[in-house]
Motif scaffolding. Structure first.
Motif, short mmCIF file in Angstrom:
data_model
loop_
_atom_site.label_atom_id
_atom_site.label_comp_id
_atom_site.label_asym_id
_atom_site.label_seq_id
_atom_site.Cartn_x
_atom_site.Cartn_y
_atom_site.Cartn_z
N VAL A 40 0.77 -1.09 -0.03
CA VAL A 40 0.21 0.04 -0.10
C VAL A 40 0.93 1.25 0.05
CG1 VAL A 40 -1.73 1.35 1.29
CG2 VAL A 40 -1.98 -1.41 1.34
N TRP A 41 1.83 1.08 0.57
CA TRP A 41 2.76 2.51 1.03
C TRP A 41 3.30 2.97 -0.45
CZ3 TRP A 41 8.02 2.52 -0.29
CH2 TRP A 41 8.59 1.16 -0.36
N LEU A 42 3.71 1.81 -1.27
CA LEU A 42 4.17 2.09 -2.54
C LEU A 42 3.21 2.65 -3.59
CD1 LEU A 42 6.64 2.10 -4.56
CD2 LEU A 42 5.83 -0.30 -5.22
N GLU A 43 1.94 2.12 -3.52
CA GLU A 43 0.79 2.65 -4.10
C GLU A 43 0.71 4.20 -3.85
OE1 GLU A 43 -0.37 1.07 -6.38
OE2 GLU A 43 0.26 -0.70 -6.33
N VAL A 44 0.66 4.33 -2.67
CA VAL A 44 0.14 5.89 -2.39
C VAL A 44 1.55 6.84 -2.52
CG1 VAL A 44 -0.13 7.29 -0.04
CG2 VAL A 44 -1.20 5.12 -0.21
N ALA A 45 2.61 6.39 -2.24
CA ALA A 45 3.85 7.21 -2.69
C ALA A 45 3.81 7.54 -4.36
CB ALA A 45 5.09 6.28 -2.38
N MET A 46 3.66 6.38 -5.00
CA MET A 46 3.45 6.90 -6.63
C MET A 46 2.37 7.73 -6.88
SD MET A 46 6.06 5.22 -7.39
CE MET A 46 5.76 5.49 -9.29
N ALA A 47 1.25 7.69 -6.21
CA ALA A 47 -0.03 8.38 -6.33
C ALA A 47 0.58 10.02 -5.95
CB ALA A 47 -0.99 8.13 -5.80
N VAL A 48 1.14 9.99 -4.98
CA VAL A 48 1.64 11.37 -4.50
C VAL A 48 2.47 12.04 -5.42
CG1 VAL A 48 2.95 12.70 -2.57
CG2 VAL A 48 1.11 11.04 -2.14
N VAL A 49 3.50 11.23 -5.94
CA VAL A 49 4.55 11.69 -6.99
C VAL A 49 3.93 12.22 -8.12
CG1 VAL A 49 6.28 10.96 -8.52
CG2 VAL A 49 6.51 10.31 -6.09
N PHE A 50 2.89 11.43 -8.61
CA PHE A 50 2.07 11.70 -9.85
C PHE A 50 1.43 13.05 -9.69
CE2 PHE A 50 2.14 8.59 -13.35
CZ PHE A 50 3.28 8.11 -12.81
N SER A 51 0.80 13.31 -8.40
CA SER A 51 0.01 14.63 -8.17
C SER A 51 0.86 15.70 -8.01
CB SER A 51 -0.77 14.28 -6.84
OG SER A 51 -1.56 13.34 -7.21
N THR A 52 2.06 15.69 -7.56
CA THR A 52 2.93 16.71 -7.06
C THR A 52 2.96 17.65 -8.20
OG1 THR A 52 4.17 15.15 -5.43
CG2 THR A 52 5.25 17.33 -6.28
N PRO A 53 3.45 17.47 -9.47
CA PRO A 53 3.53 18.52 -10.45
C PRO A 53 2.30 19.24 -10.78
CG PRO A 53 4.26 16.30 -11.22
CD PRO A 53 3.65 16.00 -10.06
N PHE A 54 1.12 18.73 -10.57
CA PHE A 54 -0.31 19.43 -10.42
C PHE A 54 -0.26 20.44 -9.43
CE2 PHE A 54 -1.14 15.91 -13.12
CZ PHE A 54 -1.78 16.19 -14.38
#
Length: 439
Positions: free
Chosen positions: A145-159
């Motif tokens: 789960v922590w990897l899923e959340v981290a990747m989602a945060v990384v993808f949202s950071t530019p926006f």
């Protein structure tokens, strides 16, 4: 460079079109690569053309641009088309919604920007995604789960970063607009204050002109009438009257030149004679006496240094009062001028025993009928913080009493005897001009 920058600010669509063209050039290569695959081409081409077109009008129609960009992103997620190079425009649209859109547009941009990361990760790069165009870097990883959340945060950071940058731009623009509005308001206030100052200066000059003209011309008229009356019987007296007329005319001319010089430029004010003061009162009284009005003069207390405005105010009050007495008092009128100095200020009293009813006309419209007269006196006294009382005397005649503020005496500890009423003799520190005496 500044002119070019200003021109682009006035024509935002030109700058936006340039940025859209800069993005479209590499995107066009992606479209050409997808030309061989009809299905892939139908996915890439519409997204590229729509997003690049939205960039052209993003600042002119920011709310519509955000709505179209969200719709394109949802279509990509819904059909699982994958990410394209043209999706970089979504970051720019997130910035646009925060910087130029309405409040609700900015909030929607933030909401969908935060949701874009998880949607893109789980739709395009999650191990369950079976897309063929993009690789799958996460394939084979554990589903922690922590990897899923981290990747989602990384993808949202530019926006999120683009939205924050747009918000800062909006705040800075609002701050600059506030500064410009404040500068414009201060400029309007400055113009209004300048107009008020000009009107006040004109009123002051009008009072000065009235005092100079009314006094000096009335003296000249009286002397001219006397000279014509004694021309044959007493030529010597006629010559003296003509000499008085000439001297009074020269004095009036000097005063007129000084006042008119104030209307030319501030740089030339120093070229004109100084304004009259209390020290010139004896000369004024001698001039009035020569015009046929006996005047008694008395100074009580210890004369001291006066503020410049009080000097001029006291002189003009005496001048105006004696002019009114000479013009309205009638024949055989006498007048008296009394100055009294104390620790609080200076009291000035001018009385005459002429026709009180006739002299009262000066209160209603001024001595010359144009509304200056005693109205100008009250304005002068009010400007220096004093008070004025004027009206007919019970036994006939007219009385003017003014109380003017005074600077504290430098010799406040002087003996009380020095402040007593004096009838003659010089007074220290004031010169012969204000030597207390009675005439």
């Amino acid at each position: 460079m500044q002119l070019l920058y200003s021109w682009f600010r006035r024509h935002p669509m030109v700058a936006d079109a340039a940025w859209a063209l800069l993005l479209f050039l590499p995107c066009a290569l992606e479209v050409l690569e997808a030309w061989q695959d009809d299905y892939q081409f139908l996915q890439v081409a519409p997204v590229t053309f729509v997003l690049c077109g939205v960039l052209v009008v993003r600042r002119r129609f920011p709310d519509a641009a955000v709505a179209v960009a969200i719709a394109v992103g949802l279509v990509q997620v819904g059909f699982r088309t994958g990410l394209f190079l043209a999706d970089i425009a979504l970051l720019i649209i997130a910035y646009t919604g925060a910087a130029f859109g309405k409040v609700w547009t900015s909030r929607i941009s933030l909401l969908f920007g935060l949701a874009a990361g998880p949607l893109a990760w789980f739709s395009f790069y999650h191990p369950g995604f079976e897309g063929t165009q993009h690789g799958n870097p996460a394939r084979g990883t554990s589903g922690r789960v922590w990897l899923e959340v981290a990747m989602a945060v990384v993808f949202s950071t530019p926006f999120l970063l683009c939205w924050v940058l747009g918000r800062l731009t909006r705040i800075r623009r609002a701050y600059y607009m506030q500064l410009e509005d404040r500068a414009a308001r201060l400029e309007r206030e400055r113009d209004a204050q300048s107009k008020i100052a000009v009107a006040a200066e004109r009123a002051r000059i009008a009072r000065e002109l009235h005092d100079v003209v009314a006094h000096n011309v009335s003296v000249m008229i009286v002397q001219a009438d006397g000279a014509s009356f004694v021309m044959d019987s007493s030529p010597e007296q006629a010559r003296q009257a003509l000499a008085t007329i000439a001297g009074t005319g020269r004095q009036a001319l000097e005063e007129m030149r000084r006042l008119l010089g104030l209307l030319r430029s501030a740089d030339s004010v120093g070229e004109y004679v100084p304004q009259p003061s209390v020290e010139q009162l004896p000369d004024l009284l001698e001039q009035v006496r020569s015009a046929g009005l006996p005047v008694a003069f008395k100074v009580e207390g210890e004369p001291r240094e006066l503020p410049r405005g009080v000097e001029l105010t006291a002189y003009r009050i005496v001048q105006e009062a004696l002019t009114n007495a000479r013009k309205h008092g009638g024949p055989e009128t006498t007048a008296s001028v009394r100055l009294r100095f104390d620790d609080r200020g200076m009291d000035l009293v001018i009385e005459d025993d002429g026709r009180g009813a006739s002299t009262a006309l000066a209160v209603q419209g001024g001595a010359d009928g144009f509304g200056h007269g005693l109205i100008g006196m009250r304005e002068r006294v009010g400007m220096v913080g004093g008070t004025l009382d004027a009206g007919p005397r019970p036994g006939g005649g007219f009385r003017i009493s003014a109380s003017l503020p005074l600077k504290p005496s430098r010799r406040s500890a002087a003996a009380p005897a020095e402040a007593a009423v004096t009838e003659s003799g010089p007074v220290p520190d004031r010169g012969p001009g204000l030597a207390p005496h009675a005439s």
